[in-house]
Design an enzyme around this catalytic site. Structure first.
Site, mmCIF file in Angstrom:
data_model
loop_
_atom_site.group_PDB
_atom_site.id
_atom_site.type_symbol
_atom_site.label_atom_id
_atom_site.label_comp_id
_atom_site.label_asym_id
_atom_site.label_seq_id
_atom_site.Cartn_x
_atom_site.Cartn_y
_atom_site.Cartn_z
ATOM 1 N N ASP A 140 16.153 -4.635 1.095
ATOM 2 C CA ASP A 140 14.860 -5.299 0.856
ATOM 3 C C ASP A 140 14.921 -6.139 -0.423
ATOM 4 O OD1 ASP A 140 12.872 -4.977 2.764
ATOM 5 O OD2 ASP A 140 12.377 -2.945 2.110
ATOM 6 N N GLN A 200 9.967 1.923 5.100
ATOM 7 C CA GLN A 200 8.836 1.083 5.507
ATOM 8 C C GLN A 200 7.611 1.370 4.630
ATOM 9 O OE1 GLN A 200 8.924 -1.380 8.000
ATOM 10 N NE2 GLN A 200 6.929 -1.866 7.120
ATOM 11 N N LYS A 257 12.612 -4.071 13.778
ATOM 12 C CA LYS A 257 13.868 -4.023 13.022
ATOM 13 C C LYS A 257 14.973 -3.388 13.861
ATOM 14 C CE LYS A 257 11.513 -4.239 8.645
ATOM 15 N NZ LYS A 257 10.694 -3.548 7.667
#
Ligand code: NAD
Length: 284
Positions: A121, A98, A54
């Site tokens: 997300d 995460q 990322k």
């Protein structure tokens, strides 16, 4: 028939190229560049790889990237405090925590702590609710990437029969909602479905998100159907496998995604698109 391959890797690269152009223009105009914060708690090796990926993606398109590594003993209160500070940070447009988190931290509490306008997300109940109500805001990345692949390979999805296999909160369920939104008739199937084969045989679009290699037999695919394989499993030799019998399915499908190189790169680039969307719609 031999299926045409949907090259997610190439499509994602072209989207990253376009994102970089937008960021370069922002820089020329003296505007603030989009910023992403990624929080990793603990030392899970796979999570480390994802977080590094990322950061690399951010660097490639020119986003500001703020990576925070916390040790595994970090308390839920400490993590929530960090999220609150990032919610109030005007240089940050997106916050990713995460997963998986250590067991003593409640992932739902963490998800709900991220401001919905920074939830890149697309997992916050507010954003899921908006998708249910047909006014999507920030959208879950994997289904969003799949829709990009479908929209680039079909003029319209209106009236098509779609079967989604696997209904997890972050992949299968929002996938079914995205397809409904584009006018498909959707069957959402799962571990308790008795007639998976029949649902697959009927479908113009098959999307499998289970994680069992070879679950979807090539001979089940309707001739000309589009097959999107979200599943990723590493076999005993370390090779990545999808859910679909690729060789057999390719003989019948019209379009098919490979594993790797299909949906995976699209998930990553969708998150970047969400960061830009958040900056442009909520923080400019
Ligand atoms: P999950 O374990 O949360 O959900 C799996 C789903 O599959 C469940 O709904 C379950 O009911 C269903 N299922 C289990 N066994 C089944 C069976 N025999 N028949 C039909 N359905 C069955 O998994 P997930 O997190 O949604 O991920 C699914 C797969 O997609 C995994 O392989 C994962 O690695 C992969 N994945 C890929 C990407 C990507 O970017 N390509 C992103 C997320 C997940």
């Amino acid at each position: 028939m031999t299926a045409r391959i949907i090259d997610g890797k190439a499509i994602a690269a072209s989207i990253r190229h376009d994102l970089k152009k937008v960021v370069d223009e922002m820089k020329v105009k003296g505007e603030r560049i989009p910023g992403l914060a990624v929080i990793l708690v603990g030392n899970d090796p796979a999570s480390n790889v994802y977080v590094r990926g990322k950061r690399r993606d951010c660097e490639e398109v020119g986003f500001k990237s703020d990576s925070r590594s916390l040790n595994a003993t970090t308390t839920e209160a400490e993590l929530l405090g960090m999220i609150e500070a990032l919610n109030n940070d005007p240089t940050i447009d997106g916050i990713l925590v995460q997963l998986p988190l250590p067991e003593h931290i409640d992932p739902l509490a963490v998800m709900e702590a991220i401001h919905p306008n920074k939830d890149v997300d697309g997992f916050h109940p507010y954003n899921v609710g908006r998708l249910v109500l047909r006014h999507p805001g920030l959208r879950p990345c994997t289904p969003m990437g799949v829709m990009e692949l479908l929209n680039r390979t079909h003029d319209s999805l209106l009236g098509m029969d779609a079967t989604v296999i696997g209904v997890s909160n972050h992949v299968g369920r929002p996938m079914a909602l995205e397809l409904l939104l584009q006018g498909c008739s959707v069957a959402a199937t799962h571990r308790f479905t008795n007639k998976t084969e029949e649902y697959v045989r009927y479908a113009d679009i098959v999307i499998s998100a289970v994680g069992i290699p070879g679950l979807i037999k090539g001979e089940w695919i309707k001739p000309g159907a589009t097959v999107i394989d979200v599943g990723i499993t590493r076999d005993a030799n370390g090779k990545l496998k999808g859910d679909v019998e690729f060789e057999e399915a390719s003989k019948r499908a019209g379009w098919i995604t490979p594993v790797p190189g299909g949906v995976g790169p699209m998930t990553r680039v969708s998150m970047l698109q969400n960061v830009l969307y958040a900056k442009q719609h909520f923080h400019s």
